[in-house]
Scaffold this motif. Structure first.
Motif, PDB file in Angstrom:
ATOM      1  N   LEU A  42       0.844  -1.356  -0.139  1.00 13.67           N
ATOM      2  CA  LEU A  42       0.024   0.020   0.010  1.00 13.67           C
ATOM      3  C   LEU A  42       0.828   1.400  -0.008  1.00 13.67           C
ATOM      4  O   LEU A  42       0.655   2.407  -0.656  1.00 13.67           O
ATOM      5  CB  LEU A  42      -0.906   0.052   1.217  1.00 13.67           C
ATOM      6  N   CYS A  43       2.159   1.118   0.916  1.00 14.19           N
ATOM      7  CA  CYS A  43       2.984   2.353   0.935  1.00 14.19           C
ATOM      8  C   CYS A  43       3.339   2.556  -0.547  1.00 14.19           C
ATOM      9  O   CYS A  43       3.618   3.888  -0.927  1.00 14.19           O
ATOM     10  CB  CYS A  43       4.069   2.208   1.822  1.00 14.19           C
ATOM     11  N   GLN A  44       3.750   1.581  -1.157  1.00 10.98           N
ATOM     12  CA  GLN A  44       4.574   1.488  -2.495  1.00 10.98           C
ATOM     13  C   GLN A  44       3.477   2.227  -3.549  1.00 10.98           C
ATOM     14  O   GLN A  44       3.772   3.129  -4.210  1.00 10.98           O
ATOM     15  CB  GLN A  44       4.908   0.200  -2.706  1.00 10.98           C
ATOM     16  N   ALA A  45       2.185   1.749  -3.548  1.00  8.62           N
ATOM     17  CA  ALA A  45       1.272   2.245  -4.456  1.00  8.62           C
ATOM     18  C   ALA A  45       0.961   3.694  -4.172  1.00  8.62           C
ATOM     19  O   ALA A  45       0.856   4.658  -5.191  1.00  8.62           O
ATOM     20  CB  ALA A  45      -0.053   1.549  -4.364  1.00  8.62           C
ATOM     21  N   LEU A  46       1.003   4.123  -2.945  1.00 12.75           N
ATOM     22  CA  LEU A  46       0.772   5.480  -2.618  1.00 12.75           C
ATOM     23  C   LEU A  46       1.852   6.468  -3.062  1.00 12.75           C
ATOM     24  O   LEU A  46       2.055   7.666  -3.587  1.00 12.75           O
ATOM     25  CB  LEU A  46       0.356   5.748  -1.250  1.00 12.75           C
ATOM     26  N   TYR A  47       3.320   5.735  -2.678  1.00 14.05           N
ATOM     27  CA  TYR A  47       4.163   6.535  -2.930  1.00 14.05           C
ATOM     28  C   TYR A  47       4.388   6.815  -4.510  1.00 14.05           C
ATOM     29  O   TYR A  47       5.043   7.787  -5.078  1.00 14.05           O
ATOM     30  CB  TYR A  47       5.576   5.957  -2.371  1.00 14.05           C
ATOM     31  N   ALA A  48       3.943   5.622  -5.313  1.00 19.14           N
ATOM     32  CA  ALA A  48       4.264   5.767  -6.856  1.00 19.14           C
ATOM     33  C   ALA A  48       3.434   7.021  -7.260  1.00 19.14           C
ATOM     34  O   ALA A  48       3.655   7.419  -8.431  1.00 19.14           O
ATOM     35  CB  ALA A  48       3.753   4.363  -7.367  1.00 19.14           C
ATOM     36  N   GLN A  49       2.310   7.246  -6.333  1.00 18.73           N
ATOM     37  CA  GLN A  49       1.415   8.454  -7.196  1.00 18.73           C
ATOM     38  C   GLN A  49       1.782   9.471  -6.414  1.00 18.73           C
ATOM     39  O   GLN A  49       1.681  10.713  -7.125  1.00 18.73           O
ATOM     40  CB  GLN A  49      -0.061   7.971  -6.769  1.00 18.73           C
ATOM     41  N   MET A  50       2.110   9.611  -5.247  1.00 17.74           N
ATOM     42  CA  MET A  50       2.236  11.125  -4.344  1.00 17.74           C
ATOM     43  C   MET A  50       3.783  11.555  -4.193  1.00 17.74           C
ATOM     44  O   MET A  50       3.964  12.523  -4.102  1.00 17.74           O
ATOM     45  CB  MET A  50       1.746  10.828  -2.832  1.00 17.74           C
ATOM     46  N   GLY A  51       4.657  10.631  -4.430  1.00 17.94           N
ATOM     47  CA  GLY A  51       5.920  10.859  -4.520  1.00 17.94           C
ATOM     48  C   GLY A  51       6.406  11.506  -2.760  1.00 17.94           C
ATOM     49  O   GLY A  51       5.826  10.702  -2.000  1.00 17.94           O
ATOM     50  N   PRO A  52       7.319  12.172  -2.757  1.00 14.90           N
ATOM     51  CA  PRO A  52       7.857  12.700  -1.324  1.00 14.90           C
ATOM     52  C   PRO A  52       6.614  13.582  -0.439  1.00 14.90           C
ATOM     53  O   PRO A  52       6.855  13.496   0.608  1.00 14.90           O
ATOM     54  CB  PRO A  52       8.621  13.896  -1.898  1.00 14.90           C
TER      55      PRO A  52
END
Length: 427
Positions: free
Chosen positions: A392-402
């Motif tokens: 889930l973190c990976q999916a969010l980080y892929a969209q939101m970045g930093p």
């Protein structure tokens, strides 16, 4: 925060009545935060105290909207459990809001009433907590909601566009100026026949699905699938009572009927598609509660199949809230499964609904990170809760970045640290 909640909410609701749109947005954001993080019972009481009887319709609408979110989060079972200062406050308040003079407040009141009416003992609870003089009105409202549905939320901007001024006569709806006279003699019999047919259909399908003979219940499921294929409008026009009856088969103890209902639901979802959007909040709990953790592999697989069918056939934005809510409170492989589904939804929905995704998914992520034990390894799909959280973190980080880390900065230190630990392993 709970100690100061009533005063804070009262002050926020007062601000909701101001004309400045930015202030109203900030009020909504603050109340959303309260719904997510404060004790539900105190939040409910604070909202009711601050807004239920307020003279400003905008304030009542704001209160009703956030109260509706709380009602859906907490659920009918807990709210109508008879707990002191909960059931005796929420049910009369919802009944009052359902008859509010403000269209928008009334909409949210009716949304809550419809949600609470899913409780199996709703009728008895109504009689206990609603004054006799109001009882029939509430019953009539519930019946209308279940037969005709909730409808669209009223929009002030749309209604304003639909009006234009006439000299000396105030404001009238533009559409009424061009409307042709209705042929009442032709219209009313059709309406009456539709109502009669729907009522008969609801009775027939409900009787089959509620039969004491499991073979009749199976026939009822077959009948519903056939009707979805051959007469979908009949099902859609009776969607709430029909799926209330069907839900009982999704949750029943007879594993043969239970499995058959889950398998049949996949066909129903494929046939009705977005027409099921009104009953998503009925279907998702009925599918995931117990079934995703079932030791019966066939039932577990059928439940996963039903969830996948919803994802493939219904606008996924409607699934985000119920999936996030259930992922937060389930355990075991059911929790893992739903977290993975939410991660998939993030990838699909974020590009078109970033604010909605952040609003619904980030509270789930903070909860998962805050309750993480840091035990076990972070591994791939289908693994531990920690592994699913990493996905889930990976999916969010892929969209939101930093900006994901920036959002976490306002969370407790352990949440921020857990997020950074996971992100480091992914880089």
């Amino acid at each position: 925060m709970d100690q100061e909640l009533e005063g804070t909410v009262k002050a926020l609701l007062q601000k909701a009545g101001e004309s400045n749109a930015f202030i109203r947005q900030d009020v909504d954001a603050a109340l959303d935060c309260m719904v997510q993080h404060c004790t539900p019972t105190r939040s409910i009481n604070a909202l009711l105290t601050g807004g239920l009887s307020h003279l400003n319709a905008v304030v009542r609408k704001c209160m009703a909207q956030h109260l509706a979110n709380l009602v859906e989060k907490v659920g009918a079972a807990r709210l109508l459990s008879g707990a002191k200062d909960l059931t005796d406050r929420i049910l009369p308040a919802v009944a009052k809001l359902a008859q509010d003079s403000s269209q928008e407040a009334r909409y949210f009141g009716r949304r809550m009433l419809l949600s609470l009416s899913s409780h199996p003992e709703f009728e008895k609870i109504l009689e206990k907590y609603i004054p006799t003089k109001d009882l029939q009105t509430v019953r009539d409202t519930v019946f209308t909601l279940k037969t005709k549905g909730l409808g669209e939320m009223p929009q002030d901007t749309q209604s304003a566009r639909g009006r234009r001024s006439l000299p000396g006569s105030g404001t009238v709806r533009a559409s009424s100026l061009n409307r042709e006279p209705l042929n009442q003699t032709n219209r009313w019999p059709i309406k009456a026949n539709l109502f009669f047919t729907n009522t008969e259909y609801i009775k027939q399908i409900s009787d089959l699905l509620a039969s004491k003979d499991f073979r009749e219940r199976l026939k009822g499921i077959d009948r519903l699938v056939a009707d979805c294929q051959n007469n979908p409008n009949m099902v859609i026009n009776s969607i709430f009572p029909v799926f209330d009856a069907f839900r009982a088969r999704l949750q029943e103890s007879n594993s043969k009927v239970n499995l058959y209902a889950l398998e049949s639901l996949q066909k129903i979802v494929h046939l009705l598609k977005d027409n099921l959007s009104q009953v998503v909040n009925i279907l998702v709990p009925a599918i995931v509660d117990n079934h995703l953790n079932s030791k019966n592999n066939a039932i577990c697989s059928a439940a996963i199949g039903a969830i996948n069918a919803l994802i493939l056939n219904i606008d996924n934005i409607l699934l985000l809230q119920p999936f996030c809510a259930k992922a937060q409170f389930l355990s075991g492989k059911a929790k893992v499964n739903l977290i993975e589904k939410v991660a998939d939804l993030v990838t699909e929905l974020y590009p078109r609904k970033p604010q909605m995704v952040e609003q619904k998914v980030l509270p789930l992520l903070w909860h998962l990170l805050g309750t993480s034990t840091h035990s076990g390894t972070i591994h791939g799909r289908g693994g531990s809760v920690r592994g699913a959280t990493a996905n889930l973190c990976q999916a969010l980080y892929a969209q939101m970045g930093p900006s994901l880390s920036e959002c976490a900065a306002s969370q407790p230190a352990n949440v921020h640290k857990s997020l950074n630990d996971i992100l480091r392993t992914l880089s």
